[in-house]
Design a protein around this motif. Structure first.
Motif, PDB file in Angstrom:
ATOM      1  N   ALA A  77       0.827  -1.211   0.000  1.00 14.60           N
ATOM      2  CA  ALA A  77       0.000   0.000   0.000  1.00 14.60           C
ATOM      3  C   ALA A  77       0.861   1.261   0.000  1.00 14.60           C
ATOM      4  O   ALA A  77       0.522   2.258  -0.630  1.00 14.60           O
ATOM      5  CB  ALA A  77      -0.928  -0.008   1.214  1.00 14.60           C
ATOM      6  N   CYS A  78       1.983   1.194   0.718  1.00 13.00           N
ATOM      7  CA  CYS A  78       2.866   2.365   0.799  1.00 13.00           C
ATOM      8  C   CYS A  78       3.355   2.754  -0.592  1.00 13.00           C
ATOM      9  O   CYS A  78       3.398   3.928  -0.948  1.00 13.00           O
ATOM     10  CB  CYS A  78       4.042   2.089   1.738  1.00 13.00           C
ATOM     11  SG  CYS A  78       4.848   0.494   1.461  1.00 13.00           S
ATOM     12  N   GLN A 106      -0.360  -1.337   9.090  1.00 13.40           N
ATOM     13  CA  GLN A 106       0.342  -1.650  10.336  1.00 13.40           C
ATOM     14  C   GLN A 106       0.805  -0.381  11.052  1.00 13.40           C
ATOM     15  O   GLN A 106       1.528  -0.464  12.037  1.00 13.40           O
ATOM     16  CB  GLN A 106       1.539  -2.569  10.059  1.00 13.40           C
ATOM     17  CG  GLN A 106       1.161  -3.907   9.432  1.00 13.40           C
ATOM     18  CD  GLN A 106       0.196  -4.699  10.282  1.00 13.40           C
ATOM     19  OE1 GLN A 106      -1.006  -4.751  10.013  1.00 13.40           O
ATOM     20  NE2 GLN A 106       0.696  -5.316  11.333  1.00 13.40           N
TER      21      GLN A 106
HETATM   22  S1  SF4 Z   1       2.527  -2.958   5.925  1.00 13.63           S
HETATM   23 FE1  SF4 Z   1       2.925  -0.780   5.672  1.00 13.63          FE
HETATM   24  S2  SF4 Z   1       5.132  -0.665   5.275  1.00 13.63           S
HETATM   25 FE2  SF4 Z   1       4.530  -2.775   4.969  1.00 13.63          FE
HETATM   26  S3  SF4 Z   1       4.119  -2.927   2.764  1.00 13.63           S
HETATM   27 FE3  SF4 Z   1       2.136  -2.513   3.746  1.00 13.63          FE
HETATM   28  S4  SF4 Z   1       1.970  -0.266   3.708  1.00 13.63           S
HETATM   29 FE4  SF4 Z   1       4.098  -0.756   3.269  1.00 13.63          FE
END
Ligand code: SF4
Ligand SMILES: Cc1cc2nc3c(=O)[nH]c(=O)nc-3n(C[C@H](O)[C@H](O)[C@H](O)COP(=O)(O)OP(=O)(O)OC[C@H]3O[C@@H](n4cnc5c(N)ncnc54)[C@H](O)[C@@H]3O)c2cc1C
Ligand code: FES
Lengths: 655, 249
Positions: free
Chosen positions: B168-169, B230
């Motif tokens: 998502a990041c 998270q």
């Molecule tokens: S948990 Fe957070 S840091 Fe890890 S891939 Fe997903 S959005 Fe990115």
């Protein structure tokens, strides 16, 4: 023997040899290790080992074998090894370290495991597990697994369902995730070193044997649709458990029994298929399209009190029910263990109360009445404060709030039993080898050391023991004794297996009926939950056999797969899995029917005391049942007798 | 309980990586508000299959927010409108009756679309393979309690170790940078004594691999932190930049 149910119970063919070590239990594994043949690092490089599965068992085995020098291939249906279902384990991992200073020891963990499994596991295996447990924690810590700590910096422990000592290591409510990331990182290190090849998004659909020896697998590439043969000198299955035979379970939606079932059809015997565990603390089921059940870690039972309204049908909000009108039924029935009785006992007692009409919450799609019971944290919140409870169970409680829309700090949690773990699996000997030479089975996929019931936090321990310690030693021993001819994808055995899989897929896509895969699977699940779930009886099991046969016919006559011209075919993947679940369901019912006793999670209503406690039959059933597949005929039941030299079988008594 | 609603789903449909894509609208009537969005997609797929059409492809498995399989844009937001929530944990009770939801796959050069809402995130594993671990072989570990780690320090390492690798990041970043993902792994291991011997080398190797895999670099827009299920703090990205600069070549 008691009367044998249809078509089994014989001791013909070869007797099962578990290759158990002789002599003193306490030194048996060390002595075995000394005697196992070894292979020089230079010679390991020319040997290829194939691992199916990248969960705790598969990733740890693959990484360790690669560190030792083998060429390792890993096959997984996930897009990344990090997503294997082990990632979802919440509560923790057991180890006999006695850090809590409460008298724990290898001996005690060993005894607890044998007793917890209700005397249906091998002593030698349980002892080995307890011995290895401490070193697993050492290794995981060295990898950087961020376990919970005490203020002084030492590792923290808690006690977990059924144990009277604190021996469970944890990383908040995400222990499985952290252990898996440790193992997967070790695996990726070997990928970078060129010693592991990762094959993601592959479904294993058949086992390849050459002269009766396991030499590879057939996979379908989920993106290209291509069928591929992967060959090796030894094959390790670490494909997880089969709780999804019940459709709704706490397992990930795609967890499946296909790897096990195709090995079974190729000659690997299936042990104790009816030993399945129903977990008492799950979020109750909601609407018809619900796709899975979510577990609330039973560590909550350390701080939560389980209760129901005393009066059946009492639908007042929980806060309005006065103390005197509440039934804390576990504390009432089991003064010693109270809310911490083992999973099967808690599930069964909850079901009884719900059948008596005391259940709370909305009804369940299948069996009518409300299935929920309250798990009340109010007392713990008053005692320790909200902040402490949040720190302990933060993400679990958030998850609960998200799924149910209720605030767990404002009213008690509602929980219900759900299928969770399968103790049954492919039969393996002390070396984790199945009845097919060269085929090893690890983790939840084997029938393992948990007997008829697994203790909380012991599956992670077993998966890692299999993968980091036992298989690397025993696979080496097997390869040392077996000069094997090279087998490539052009070998007739590979071509034959490939053709079989192609024919199977062609058959499914040609049916052109109108029943959806999920619809049929949901029906199978409700049936299995009803007749082969928390409690079983002969008439129900027989009806189950008939209905599974009918469902299987409908599957083959009326399955509907969308006609799509893209290689990505999610429905086909699901249909292949369902076909294997149908086969396995039949075997589970036969096994449950043949086992005329109640032991552990297997509760036969015909075999209970006047107070409703399970009646085990050590005279006739102190054995492992292992089923042999027979093409075109009913499967054949074999037994491996169990004997107990250290822990004397006694009735389980948690009162 | 059991409120029902009507939904319009505008879904990106693309048969394969090289096929053309476009939006397609579907109406769902009388869906239970107690279902998750993915369960609504299941329901839609059963309808599509019954009508002889190709079901919508999307990744998922655990459906409880931990495996990191799921993930797509809902009305332009990665994982949808709820904070700290993966899309599999997005429940329809938070959606208004009659709403239209636009569902699109992650958009990033390093995450090619496979089909519909499903993308290829294998670049993440290749980044971790470059050094996202402590190099210890099985069997060589010292007794666990010989390494003491303060409670707060362990908890902080744990917080960064919880990244589920959902992507998502990256999807929310206008440079499609994987900086939060990389920083999370570096911070997990870099905060622990076990991670010290390889700390600098690890920081360089992961950042370099990130660039090689086609992810962009960070320009501090902090969208990543906002969408991370998270709740991993973007402060770790600044921390990472102080850790070690990637080396050329
Ligand atoms: S948990 Fe957070 S840091 Fe890890 S891939 Fe997903 S959005 Fe990115
Ligand atoms: C919600 C939940 C919580 C739990 N909590 C705990 C706990 O706190 N403590 C504890 O000890 N245990 C716990 N357990 C049990 C424990 O997590 C599992 O038993 C264990 O993780 C299983 O690990 P595994 O490696 O055997 O299999 P898995 O982790 O299930 O991995 C299976 C692997 O096999 C692959 N695979 C499967 N079939 C195929 C196929 N046909 N083709 C290709 N690849 C395939 C998958 O892709 C995956 O990589 C929990 C279980 C659940 C469901
Ligand atoms: S499906 Fe696993 S995180 Fe969403």
């Amino acid at each position: 023997m008691t009367a044998a149910p249809s078509g089994n119970a014989s001791l013909d063919d070869l007797p099962l040899d578990p290759h158990l070590p002789a002599g003193r239990l306490a030194t048996a594994w060390e002595r075995t290790l000394l005697d196992l043949p070894r292979i020089s690092p230079a010679n390991k490089r020319g040997l290829r080992v194939l691992v199916v599965g990248s969960g705790l068992a598969g990733a740890s085995a693959a990484a360790t074998l690669a560190e030792q020098g083998y060429a390792v291939d890993v096959v997984t249906y996930h897009d990344s090894p990090r997503r294997a279902h082990s990632v979802a384990a919440q509560g923790g991992i057991n180890a006999a370290k006695n850090y809590a200073g409460d008298g724990d020891s290898i001996e005690r963990l060993f005894r607890d495991t044998v007793k917890g499994g209700d005397f249906r596991a091998r002593e030698a295996g349980c002892h080995r597990l307890a011995e290895i447990s401490g070193r697993l924690i050492d290794h995981c810590v060295a990898q950087g697994v961020p376990f919970a700590r005490e203020y002084g910096g030492t590792l923290a422990n808690r006690s977990f369902g059924g144990a009277l000592v604190s021996r469970t290591f944890y990383a908040r409510g995400q222990t499985g995730q952290q252990l898996l990331y440790g193992a997967v990182q070790a695996l990726l290190r070997q990928v970078e070193a060129g010693r592991v090849r990762l094959f993601c998004r592959r479904d294993m659909l058949d086992l390849i044997t050459v002269d009766g020896v396991a030499r590879g697998v057939v996979c379908r590439h989920q993106l290209s649709g291509a069928l591929e043969c992967h060959t090796a000198h030894a094959v390790l299955l670490a494909s997880g458990g089969y709780s999804n035979v019940y459709f709704l379970s706490t397992n990930a939606v795609k967890s499946n029994a296909t790897a096990l079932w195709c090995a079974h059809r190729r000659g690997a015997w299936f042990a104790n298929p009816c030993f399945t565990q129903v977990h008492p603390t799950c979020i109750p089921s909601g609407g018809a399209y619900q796709s899975k059940l979510t577990l609330m870690s039973e560590s909550l039972r350390n701080d939560g009190r389980v209760w129901l309204p005393l009066r059946p049908g009492d639908d007042r909000p929980p806060a309005e029910i006065p103390e005197a009108e509440r039934d804390y039924f576990l504390e009432r029935q089991y003064p010693t263990y109270g809310n911490l009785v083992p999973r099967d006992v808690a599930s069964r007692r909850a079901r009884e109360r719900c059948l008596a009409g005391q259940g709370v919450g909305p009804g369940d799609g299948g069996s009518g009445g409300a299935q929920g019971v309250y798990l009340d944290l109010a007392e713990a919140i008053a005692r320790d404060g909200r902040a402490a409870i949040e720190a302990r169970y933060g993400n679990l409680l958030q998850m609960y709030a998200r799924i149910t829309g209720e605030d767990p700090f404002a009213r008690p949690l509602r929980i219900a039993p759900a299928p969770h773990y399968t103790m049954g699996g492919l039969w393996v000997d002390y070396h984790l080898m199945s009845t097919i030479p060269g085929l090893f089975v690890l983790g939840e996929a084997n029938f393992s050391e948990h007997g008829a019931n697994r203790l909380g936090a012991s599956a992670l321990m077993q998966g890692l023991a299999d993968g980091y310690v036992i298989a690397p030693a025993t696979v080496t021993a097997w390869l040392a004794g077996q000069p094997q001819p090279e087998v490539g994808p052009e070998h007739p055995a590979c071509r034959a297996a490939l053709a079989d899989v192609r024919a199977r897929i062609d058959h499914l896509t040609a049916i052109g009926g109108s029943s959806s895969v999920d619809g049929l699977h949901r029906e199978l699940g409700l049936l299995m939950l009803d007749v082969c779930g928390i409690s079983r009886q002969a008439a129900g099991l027989r009806r189950g056999l008939e209905e599974v046969a009918q469902l299987t016919r409908r599957f083959h006559d009326d399955l509907c797969l969308p006609a799509v011209d893209t290689p990505i075919q999610g429905e086909l993947e699901k249909a292949l899995r369902l076909e294997d679940f149908l086969g396995l369901a039949d075997l589970m019912l036969r096994d449950a029917l043949a086992r005329e006793e109640s032991c552990g999670a297997h509760f036969r209503e015909e075999h209970q005391s006047e107070t409703g406690e399970a009646l085990r039959d050590d005279v006739h059933f102190a054995h492992i049942a292992a089923w042999k597949h027979r093409q075109g005929s009913v499967p054949q039941r074999h037994i491996e007798p169990l004997s107990f030299s250290t822990v004397v079988p006694q009735a389980r008594d948690y009162r | 309980m059991s409120r029902t609603l009507c939904l319009t789903l505008r879904i990106w449909r693309q048969a394969g990586p090289d096929a053309p894509g476009g939006f397609e609208s579907h109406r769902l009537e009388g869906v239970s508000a107690d279902l998750s969005l993915l369960e609504a997609l299941d329901q839609l797929n059963e309808q599509l299959i019954a009508a002889g059409q190709r079901p919508v492809g999307f990744d998922h498995d655990c459906r409880e927010g931990i495996c990191g399989s799921c993930g797509f844009l809902v009305n332009g937001q990665a994982h949808g409108p709820r904070a700290a929530t993966t899309v599999c944990q997005l429940y329809l009770r938070h959606v208004a009756d009659g709403a239209t939801l636009v569902l699109e796959p992650w958009r990033a050069r390093a995450f090619p679309v496979l089909q519909d809402l499903s993308v290829d995130r294998s670049g993440f594993d290749r980044i971790l393979a470059a050094g996202g671990y402590c190099s210890v072989n099985t069997g060589s570990a010292p007794e666990a309690n010989t390494i003491l780690i303060g409670r707060e320090q362990a908890a902080s390492a744990f917080d960064t170790a919880t990244c589920i690798g959902c992507g998502a990041c990256v999807a929310s970043c206008r440079n499609a940078s994987a900086s939060l993902f990389v920083a999370a792994k570096l911070a997990h291991l870099g905060q622990l004594p076990q991670g010290q011997p390889e700390r600098g080398q690890r920081a360089r190797a992961l950042q370099q691999r990130m660039a090689e895999e086609g992810f962009g670099s960070c320009s501090n827009t902090l969208e990543c932190e906002a969408v991370c299920p998270q709740q991993i703090s973007a402060d770790w990205i600044s921390w990472m930049h102080r850790e070690a600069r990637p080396q050329a070549g």
